[in-house]
Design an enzyme around this catalytic site. Structure first.
Site, PDB file in Angstrom:
ATOM      1  N   GLU A 637      37.983  -0.002   2.949  1.00 33.08           N
ATOM      2  CA  GLU A 637      37.022  -0.822   3.694  1.00 33.08           C
ATOM      3  C   GLU A 637      35.751  -0.046   4.002  1.00 33.08           C
ATOM      4  O   GLU A 637      34.832  -0.556   4.634  1.00 33.08           O
ATOM      5  CB  GLU A 637      37.661  -1.426   4.952  1.00 33.08           C
ATOM      6  CG  GLU A 637      38.587  -0.497   5.714  1.00 33.08           C
ATOM      7  CD  GLU A 637      39.420  -1.211   6.776  1.00 33.08           C
ATOM      8  OE1 GLU A 637      39.229  -2.400   7.025  1.00 33.08           O
ATOM      9  OE2 GLU A 637      40.275  -0.533   7.363  1.00 33.08           O
ATOM     10  N   ASP A 661      35.552  -5.472   6.680  1.00 33.46           N
ATOM     11  CA  ASP A 661      34.832  -4.239   7.017  1.00 33.46           C
ATOM     12  C   ASP A 661      34.027  -3.718   5.832  1.00 33.46           C
ATOM     13  O   ASP A 661      32.927  -3.206   6.007  1.00 33.46           O
ATOM     14  CB  ASP A 661      35.811  -3.172   7.529  1.00 33.46           C
ATOM     15  CG  ASP A 661      36.118  -3.391   8.995  1.00 33.46           C
ATOM     16  OD1 ASP A 661      35.157  -3.574   9.768  1.00 33.46           O
ATOM     17  OD2 ASP A 661      37.301  -3.422   9.358  1.00 33.46           O
TER      18      ASP A 661
HETATM   19  C1  PEP Z   1      39.253  -6.077   6.874  1.00 30.51           C
HETATM   20  O1  PEP Z   1      38.483  -5.283   7.389  1.00 30.51           O
HETATM   21  O2  PEP Z   1      38.967  -6.822   5.911  1.00 30.51           O
HETATM   22  C2  PEP Z   1      40.617  -6.231   7.411  1.00 30.51           C
HETATM   23  C3  PEP Z   1      41.531  -6.942   6.788  1.00 30.51           C
HETATM   24  O3  PEP Z   1      40.867  -5.643   8.602  1.00 30.51           O
HETATM   25  P1  PEP Z   1      40.398  -6.215  10.034  1.00 30.51           P
HETATM   26  O4  PEP Z   1      39.757  -7.552   9.810  1.00 30.51           O
HETATM   27  O5  PEP Z   1      41.617  -6.319  10.869  1.00 30.51           O
HETATM   28  O6  PEP Z   1      39.458  -5.158  10.477  1.00 30.51           O
HETATM   29 MG    MG Z   2      39.179  -3.788   8.777  1.00 28.44          MG
END
Ligand code: PEP
Ligand code: MG
Length: 766
Positions: A637, A661
């Site tokens: 990410e 992210d």
């Molecule tokens: C993301 O960042 O795509 C993810 C799945 O994690 P979160 O949304 O929990 O940060």
């Molecule tokens: Mg994330």
């Protein structure tokens, strides 16, 4: 039955301790307990005469056990023995047992007609359960004999075999001529003597744990049957009926209904102050308390916090003082709670800062009552909000609300994720379009249109068509997502609460268990056992298919109350995810142990969030230790991780792209900032190029668990780019699978998509 005397410096302390202990046993089984405590109800001290009188009251041919608190309590008790008849004194035993724990153990054991020796021994072991739990060396337990017969029972009690059910069990087994032992088959503790409250406490048996009950002696069969009966009745605790799985929202992307506007300031403009402003305030507070009581019963912790804020004595004193000085009730209330919200906003701890939102909610609830504005419940209508926070999204009645229209753009904030996972129709980015309260509005998230006063017949026809589509997708949900050109994509579900797994239809497992959401309402860190229980429940709800547990992903917009973080100027660029634990590895270690233990029972993958460097991967693998069949991966990410994924993944089984992210870091657009939300578009070709790079260079299985995978058209593109596993919000899983089954991946022009000018052009191509 023996009698008990409690000698303490404080009357209140002694009475409270006796109250606690007697709670543990039925009224007709309680021993006589006499108190000699305090010089009167409020003056601390002990008095030998009072102790001797108490001994007279509690005296029994079976003996008297005396529990004591500090210093002179012991001296007074010893002196009292010289005042009483020597024959009686010979039946009295002073014990060094801890006052509270010892008294509880003594009362429970005495209630089973145990001898003075047995009761005294149990009282003296009163601390064993606590010591064992805290890892302090404990006194040796009595040896446990081999059992002739055994049965297995399950602890159904919500809080495990806690003091009261344990006391009932002890009381029961001590009534039989048998030696009974208990072993917790889930945490491996035991065997322990089931006739000893302190030993039963050391088992730390939690809800769902299986206990092996062993018995020997003449009454072995009878006692086992009685224990089975007691366990079947939840060890005498009331059975808490778990709510049946909530059906949730329609899962459609189109909605129509009257607009309900929220987030507007309560105006005090027309308020006329009277001569009893304090009375009006009290009335409003009482009504608000009743409303919050009901909300807490239905929706839990968030509203318990509101109730606590409503009853804050110091703040209420300030409001009352301001009214006494001449302010109207709403003006005083608004000012004091407004200042409180500002004070919260200035705090260092992110979690505490977020509580300002709760203060404002309480402020507005009471203000509405004071000025007579009725709260509009967004049932059967479309809630129009400037932004969507996770608490609102979590507490709306998903079965009744028609939809939510969010003025701010952006699809990756946690409020949006929660609403989608509950199947509530949702559109974001409607902007500042003028919406008169109550006007009929409609939206279609698929085309991005939002209309005031739409052609209702046309919208209802679209709704009927989409319902048909969805019903078909759900009917086919268990079919594999095999594309027309023969590729099968695994489609899994993202889980934040166990219910997400229960509600999921057709999911091939979970590609993301957000542990920080699962335990986000906790004020203290969950134990290893509690984590195992939650992970097991998720795996069971998904029929034993693999679950991918992400280690704590805290920081940024996700504070955890039990792990306060320092204030940072740029939290999203600060100590997030794995970074937090390089300094504080203890919490991660507990979680890894829980993951390993769950993996011994059911297929589990583990993944680490917010990884940037190879050094971090090496550190995480070292913390994890032996893998024993666990599949291990990282989330991709951070753009740096995407670009060098090949070198990060050499020792991994998979990588999972967090597009939420990855998008915010690639486009430098904070996912929680509405002003830049249009930039944070997962279909931006720059993000897609990074995904393409990851697929080509990872050398291991590539998954996507960000919200891009929940959009059926984007899901087809991701599969065409070579992603083999997609994890989506529950209600979207059948739709994503249906879209994949209709797709011919060979015909998706990925080159054109990657070369596109912007996200809009990508959308056009899809
Ligand atoms: C993301 O960042 O795509 C993810 C799945 O994690 P979160 O949304 O929990 O940060
Ligand atoms: Mg994330």
């Amino acid at each position: 039955m023996i009698g008990i005397v409690v000698v303490s410096h404080s009357r209140a302390l002694a009475e409270a301790a006796v109250g606690l202990a007697t709670e543990m046993v039925a009224e007709d089984k309680r021993p006589v307990i006499a108190i000699a405590a305090g010089l009167d109800t409020t003056t601390f001290g002990t008095d030998a005469m009072a102790v001797s009188e108490a001994l007279g009251t509690a005296d029994s041919p079976d003996g008297v056990l005396v529990l004591l608190d500090l210093g002179s309590a012991v001296l007074s008790a010893e002196m009292a023995l010289e005042f009483v008849d020597p024959e009686m004194a010979a039946r009295v035993r002073l014990t060094s047992a801890p006052l509270v724990e010892g008294l509880v153990a003594a009362v429970v054991t005495a209630s089973t007609d145990a001898s003075l020796d047995a009761v005294a021994a149990e009282a003296e072991r009163g601390l064993v359960g606590k010591q064992d739990h805290l890892g302090v060396a404990t006194a040796d337990a009595a040896p446990v004999v081999e059992a002739d017969r055994t049965v297995e029972v399950v602890v159904g009690n919500e809080h495990g075999l806690h003091a009261r059910p344990a006391a009932r069990l002890v009381g029961l087994v001590n009534g039989f001529d048998a030696v009974v032992t208990l072993t917790d088959l889930d945490n491996g503790k035991g065997p322990v003597d089931a006739g000893s409250l302190s030993m039963v406490a050391t088992l730390n048996a939690q809800q769902g744990h299986r206990l092996r009950v062993g018995a020997s002696g003449v009454a072995a069969d009878a006692v086992l049957a009685a224990v089975e009966d007691l366990a079947a009745q939840n060890f005498g605790d009331a059975v808490v009926e778990k709510a049946a799985p909530s059906p949730g929202g329609s899962g459609l992307d189109v909605a129509i209904g009257p607009a309900v506007l929220a987030g507007a300031q309560v105006s005090l403009g027309d308020y006329v102050a009277g001569d009893n402003e304090l009375g009006r305030l009290d009335e409003a507070l009482a009504t608000a308390g009743e409303q919050l009581d009901e909300l807490r019963d239905n929706h839990g912790d968030i509203f318990a916090a509101h109730l606590a804020l409503l009853g804050d004595r110091k703040v209420l004193d300030d409001v009352r003082a301001s009214i006494a000085a001449g302010a109207s009730a709403p003006a005083a209330w608004k000012q004091v709670y407004g200042e409180l919200a500002t004070a919260f906003e200035g705090l260092d701890d992110e979690y505490q800062r977020e509580r300002a939102q709760d203060v404002r909610a309480v402020r507005d609830r009471v203000l509405r009552l004071l000025v007579g504005v009725t709260e509009v419940a967004p049932t059967d209508g479309i809630l129009v909000v400037p932004e969507l926070d996770a608490a609102t999204a979590a507490t709306l009645d998903a079965t009744r609300i028609a939809g939510i229209a969010v003025r701010a753009a952006g699809t990756t904030g946690h409020g949006v994720i929660v609403a989608r996972s509950r199947g509530i129709p949702l559109i974001t980015g409607i902007g500042d379009v003028d919406v008169p309260p109550g006007a009929v509005v409609s939206f279609d998230a698929r085309t991005g249109s939002f209309e005031v006063a739409p052609d209702e017949e046309r919208v209802r026809a679209t709704i009927t068509e989409r319902e048909g589509e969805r019903a078909q997708a759900i009917a086919d949900a268990d079919l594999p997502a095999t594309t027309r050109d023969g590729r099968t994509i695994d489609v899994l579900v993202n889980v934040g609460v166990v219910q997400d797994a229960v509600d999921a239809r057709g999911a091939d497992g979970s590609g993301l268990v957000r542990t920080e959401v699962l335990f986000g309402d906790r004020r203290t860190a969950p134990t290893v056992d509690e984590q195992v229980d939650a992970f097991r429940a998720i795996a069971q709800a998904l029929g034993g298919k693999p679950i991918t547990i992400r280690t704590w992903d805290i920081g940024g917009d996700k504070p955890l109350p039990f792990l306060p973080q320092d204030r940072e100027a740029n939290p999203f660029l600060g100590e997030r995810g794995l970074r937090v634990f390089r300094r504080r590895p203890e919490l991660l270690r507990d979680q890894l142990e829980a993951i390993r233990r769950t993996a011994a029972e059911t297929p589990v993958h583990v993944m680490f969030p917010m990884v940037t460097t190879a050094d971090e991967v090496a550190w995480a693998l070292q913390e994890l230790g032996p893998r024993d069949g666990l599949e291990v991966g990282i989330m991709v990410e951070v753009p740096a991780a995407a670009l060098r994924v090949g070198s990060l993944a050499t020792e991994l089984d998979f990588v999972s792209i967090g597009t939420n992210d990855l998008t915010q870091y690639t486009t430098a657009a904070d996912r929680t900032n509405a002003a830049v939300a249009p930039l944070a578009d997962g279909l931006d070709p720059a993000v897609l190029q990074l995904i393409d790079h990851v697929v080509r260079n990872a050398g291991v299985r590539v998954a996507v668990c960000g919200d891009l995978a929940s959009d059926p058209h984007a899901a087809v593109l991701l599969a065409a780019l070579g992603v083999s596993e997609l994890s989506a919000v529950g209600p979207q899983v059948p739709l994503v699978k249906a879209q994949l089954r209709q797709a011919d991946l060979g015909r998706v022009d990925t080159a054109a998509v990657l070369a596109a000018r912007d996200a809009d052009q990508v959308r056009g191509l899809l």
